[in-house]
Motif scaffolding. Structure first.
Motif, PDB file in Angstrom:
ATOM      1  N   PHE A  32       0.821  -1.211   0.000  1.00 53.67           N
ATOM      2  CA  PHE A  32       0.000   0.000   0.000  1.00 53.67           C
ATOM      3  C   PHE A  32       0.858   1.267   0.000  1.00 53.67           C
ATOM      4  CE2 PHE A  32      -2.837  -3.116   2.179  1.00 53.67           C
ATOM      5  CZ  PHE A  32      -3.765  -3.216   1.151  1.00 53.67           C
ATOM      6  N   HIS A  84      -6.550   0.238   5.722  1.00 50.03           N
ATOM      7  CA  HIS A  84      -6.660  -0.709   4.618  1.00 50.03           C
ATOM      8  C   HIS A  84      -7.239  -2.018   5.142  1.00 50.03           C
ATOM      9  CE1 HIS A  84      -3.546   2.099   3.266  1.00 50.03           C
ATOM     10  NE2 HIS A  84      -3.982   1.828   2.052  1.00 50.03           N
ATOM     11  N   CYS A 119      -9.111  -3.726   0.045  1.00 51.65           N
ATOM     12  CA  CYS A 119      -8.328  -2.667  -0.604  1.00 51.65           C
ATOM     13  C   CYS A 119      -7.327  -3.265  -1.593  1.00 51.65           C
ATOM     14  CB  CYS A 119      -7.575  -1.839   0.436  1.00 51.65           C
ATOM     15  SG  CYS A 119      -8.656  -0.852   1.482  1.00 51.65           S
TER      16      CYS A 119
END
Length: 188
Positions: A19, A26, A30
Motif C-alpha cells: 500500500f 486498509h 483494498c
C-alpha cells in the motif's frame, strides 16, 4: 502451481508495503497500490498466487516484533546504547504484530479452509518511535535516549501511514492478534 495442481494448502506471507499510504486504513478489500520495488514485488506475488491457486491464502502483515530479536528491536537497543546513529520516525505509522501471534494465526489459517486475502496485524497503530519507547520500557532501557525524526524529511521511499485493518480476519480466528501496548507489557 504445484500446490494448486495437488490441492495443497498454500499460505503466502505478504506485507503492508503493498500500500502507498494514500489512505491510512486498509482492509482486506483494498487493492494494492505500492510505491516501492519491494511493495510491487509483494503485490505481484499476491496476484500471481491467487490467479494460479484461488484457494490459497495471502496473509498481509505489518512490523513483526518478537522478544528482542526483530530488526526493529535491535535498532531500539542500539540507539538507546548509543552504538548506532539514526532516528525513530514519529510519522511512520504501522500496526505491529507479535511474532508468536502471527505464527499461531498463520498456522490457524493453514489448517482451515480459508482462502483469499487476510490481514494479520495488531489492532492498534503506533509510530516507529512510539513502538521504540514501548520496547525500551519493556527491556529496561532509557527511552529518553531514542532520537526522533520525520520520515517525510528523509530520502527513504515508502508509505508513511499504513494501518492494516485486521478486524474481518480476527473475527474468523481463535488466535488473538494483540496490539503493541499489550505485547510489550505482558509476556506472550
Amino acid at each position: 502451481m504445484a500446490a494448486a495442481k495437488h490441492g495443497s494448502r498454500l499460505v503466502h506471507v505478504s506485507s503492508d508495503a503493498v500500500f502507498s499510504g494514500a489512505r491510512a486504513h486498509h482492509d482486506e478489500s483494498c487493492l494494492p497500490d505500492p510505491v516501492t520495488p519491494y511493495g510491487a514485488a509483494k503485490a505481484a506475488a499476491e496476484t500471481g498466487i491467487l490467479l494460479v491457486h484461488p484457494q490459497a491464502v495471502v496473509a498481509r502483515t505489518s512490523l513483526i516484533i518478537g522478544d528482542g530479536d526483530s530488526v526493529h528491536e535491535r535498532v531500539v537497543h542500539e540507539l538507546a546504547a548509543g552504538t548506532r546513529e539514526g532516528v525513530l520516525f514519529t510519522d511512520d505509522i504501522r500496526c505491529p504484530v507479535h511474532v508468536a501471534d502471527l505464527a499461531a494465526a498463520l498456522l490457524e489459517l493453514a489448517c482451515s479452509d480459508a482462502a483469499g486475502v487476510h490481514h494479520l496485524a495488531g489492532p492498534e497503530h503506533v509510530s516507529r518511535h512510539e513502538l521504540g519507547i514501548l520496547i525500551a520500557r519493556r527491556d529496561g532501557l532509557d527511552a529518553s535516549r531514542l532520537p526522533t525524526g520525520l520520515r517525510a524529511h528523509s530520502t527513504l521511499p515508502g508509505a508513511l501511514d499504513v494501518r492494516l485493518d485486521s478486524r474481518a480476519t480476527q473475527r474468523k480466528l481463535h488466535t488473538p492478534l494483540r496490539g503493541a501496548h499489550h505485547f510489550c507489557t505482558t509476556p506472550a
